[in-house]
Scaffold this motif. Structure first.
Motif, PDB file in Angstrom:
ATOM      1  N   GLY A 155       0.803  -1.221   0.000  1.00 43.18           N
ATOM      2  CA  GLY A 155       0.000   0.000   0.000  1.00 43.18           C
ATOM      3  C   GLY A 155       0.831   1.264   0.000  1.00 43.18           C
ATOM      4  N   THR A 207      -5.736   4.942   8.701  1.00 42.72           N
ATOM      5  CA  THR A 207      -5.623   4.916   7.249  1.00 42.72           C
ATOM      6  C   THR A 207      -6.077   6.282   6.743  1.00 42.72           C
ATOM      7  OG1 THR A 207      -7.858   3.997   7.041  1.00 42.72           O
ATOM      8  CG2 THR A 207      -6.017   2.437   7.034  1.00 42.72           C
ATOM      9  N   ASN A 233       1.101   6.628  -0.752  1.00 50.77           N
ATOM     10  CA  ASN A 233       0.332   5.484  -0.251  1.00 50.77           C
ATOM     11  C   ASN A 233      -1.113   5.532  -0.729  1.00 50.77           C
ATOM     12  OD1 ASN A 233       0.369   7.556   2.220  1.00 50.77           O
ATOM     13  ND2 ASN A 233      -1.512   6.353   2.423  1.00 50.77           N
ATOM     14  N   ILE A 234      -1.708   4.361  -0.790  1.00 52.35           N
ATOM     15  CA  ILE A 234      -3.115   4.202  -1.139  1.00 52.35           C
ATOM     16  C   ILE A 234      -3.972   4.587   0.063  1.00 52.35           C
ATOM     17  CG2 ILE A 234      -4.902   2.520  -1.759  1.00 52.35           C
ATOM     18  CD1 ILE A 234      -2.965   3.121  -4.017  1.00 52.35           C
ATOM     19  N   ALA A 235      -5.083   5.284  -0.194  1.00 54.51           N
ATOM     20  CA  ALA A 235      -6.032   5.644   0.856  1.00 54.51           C
ATOM     21  C   ALA A 235      -7.345   4.890   0.644  1.00 54.51           C
ATOM     22  CB  ALA A 235      -6.252   7.152   0.872  1.00 54.51           C
ATOM     23  N   ASP A 236      -8.283   5.087   1.557  1.00 50.65           N
ATOM     24  CA  ASP A 236      -9.481   4.257   1.629  1.00 50.65           C
ATOM     25  C   ASP A 236     -10.309   4.232   0.352  1.00 50.65           C
ATOM     26  OD1 ASP A 236      -8.820   3.685   4.219  1.00 50.65           O
ATOM     27  OD2 ASP A 236     -10.337   4.985   5.128  1.00 50.65           O
ATOM     28  N   SER A 242      -8.905   2.068  -2.237  1.00 53.69           N
ATOM     29  CA  SER A 242      -8.984   0.677  -1.799  1.00 53.69           C
ATOM     30  C   SER A 242     -10.399   0.142  -1.995  1.00 53.69           C
ATOM     31  CB  SER A 242      -8.564   0.566  -0.331  1.00 53.69           C
ATOM     32  OG  SER A 242      -8.538  -0.768   0.092  1.00 53.69           O
ATOM     33  N   GLN A 249     -10.287  -3.777  -2.520  1.00 48.57           N
ATOM     34  CA  GLN A 249      -9.087  -3.946  -1.687  1.00 48.57           C
ATOM     35  C   GLN A 249      -7.932  -4.648  -2.403  1.00 48.57           C
ATOM     36  OE1 GLN A 249     -10.907  -5.696   1.920  1.00 48.57           O
ATOM     37  NE2 GLN A 249     -10.535  -3.739   2.913  1.00 48.57           N
ATOM     38  N   SER A 270      -5.058  -0.001   1.614  1.00 49.22           N
ATOM     39  CA  SER A 270      -5.015   1.211   2.428  1.00 49.22           C
ATOM     40  C   SER A 270      -4.437   0.803   3.780  1.00 49.22           C
ATOM     41  CB  SER A 270      -6.420   1.798   2.590  1.00 49.22           C
ATOM     42  OG  SER A 270      -6.385   3.006   3.315  1.00 49.22           O
TER      43      SER A 270
END
Length: 343
Positions: free
Chosen positions: A33, A201, A253-256, A259, A264, A268
């Motif tokens: 992530g 997150t 980074n990946i956030a919610d 995701s 998913q 996240s």
């Protein structure tokens, strides 16, 4: 708390948009992530200047900063203990302060002006600099999203490589914000509270982070090992980028929201900031959100559909009535959970 000296993250050069780069981006975001992005367009001089501006701002008296307290649009100043990123385990809020620039027009770089203190007022050199940096961050975020669309093999008849960027348009409103952060040293505030930003997150699509050398503190959680890993400051390994005066690789980074969109497939990841070991920590963050009215419906990708068929991500990103939530409402929901009164 577990610390390591080596870099636990993949480093990806995004100077070229091709399948090889897209696959590397997808692998990093699907496993951890987080990754480091090199090959961007930021100079070290620009990043250093941004940190200088940030430090100058936070040295102002609290009485001046609080005049522009954060508002419902997530613009303005956040004081110590006002934000509690891990409200399930922390009684007190996070011992840090921040200033958010938001409600951007990414055609011009302009942000919400009503919440800007004199030091950032329109017409100042600082305001023009903030505009320039926000436009460059939006461009880099869009580039990464195009690479992700290529890696996820989004159906061509549904938008293909432009699927994400069509939902992060420069001319449409979003909750995207650019944030300056100050984490005080142990000698200044709450030395007994080692966690400066609680485990959490992020809320949007992508987060882009500038760190300073010698001011590490970001940690990410690896659930399969049940331990926290330190994210270090690293230099670019490209002699050409160093000659050009490019800034160090940027943490992304990946956030919610992203995701949720991908059932998913993209992670996240839980992360936090710990007490600086030497002096204060400053960081600059760009929270890149989809346009406000974008529904978090799974994206048209074979990879994402297969994850959904396995039950991964089922039920997330939904309203109470089972309908899909939009990007703005999701962020507002998280803000409501996060902010406390402060002091």
């Amino acid at each position: 708390m577990s610390e390591i000296k080596e870099n636990p993250l993949k480093v990806v050069d995004v100077s070229t948009i091709d399948q090889t780069t897209a696959d590397a981006i997808l692998d990093g975001f699907a496993t951890q992530g987080f990754l480091f992005v090199d090959g961007h367009d930021f100079t070290q001089e620009e990043v250093d200047h941004f940190f200088d501006i940030s430090k100058d701002y936070f040295t102002q008296p609290h009485s001046e900063k609080i005049k522009y307290a954060i508002d419902v649009d997530d613009c303005g100043y956040t004081t110590y203990n006002q934000e509690n990123l891990n409200h399930e385990t922390q009684i007190k809020g996070d011992p840090k302060e921040a200033f958010n620039f938001g409600k951007f027009n990414f055609l011009t770089g302009d942000c919400k002006k009503e919440m800007l203190p004199p030091v950032f007022a329109p017409g100042t050199e600082n305001y023009e600099f903030i505009k320039k940096m926000s436009l460059k961050l939006h461009a880099l975020g869009s580039r990464i999203l195009n690479l992700l669309a290529l890696g996820l093999q989004i159906d061509e008849d549904q938008g293909g490589v432009n699927w994400f960027s069509d939902r992060h348009r420069a001319d449409a409103p979003s909750m995207t914000s650019m944030r300056m952060l100050h984490y005080p040293s142990a000698s200044k505030l709450d030395a007994e509270q080692a966690i400066r930003a609680g485990a959490h997150t992020d809320y949007g699509s992508l987060t882009l982070l500038f760190q300073k050398k010698g001011e590490e503190g970001l940690e990410l959680y690896e659930p399969y090992r049940e331990q926290w890993k330190t994210v270090p400051y690293i230099e670019s390994t490209s002699s050409e980028y160093n000659k050009q005066g490019k800034a160090a690789p940027i943490v992304v980074n990946i956030a919610d929201q992203l995701s949720f969109w991908t059932n998913q497939v993209l992670k996240s990841t839980l992360h936090r900031v710990v007490l600086p070991t030497d002096g204060d920590r400053y960081s600059i963050v760009f929270f890149f959100d989809a346009n406000d009215d974008t529904l978090l419906v799974p994206i048209p990708s074979k990879i994402v559909r297969e994850a959904g068929e396995k039950g991964v991500g089922k039920g997330i990103g939904l309203n109470e009535d089972g309908s899909y939530i939009n990007a703005k409402d999701y962020s507002l929901k998280r803000f409501k959970e996060t902010y406390a009164t402060g002091h």
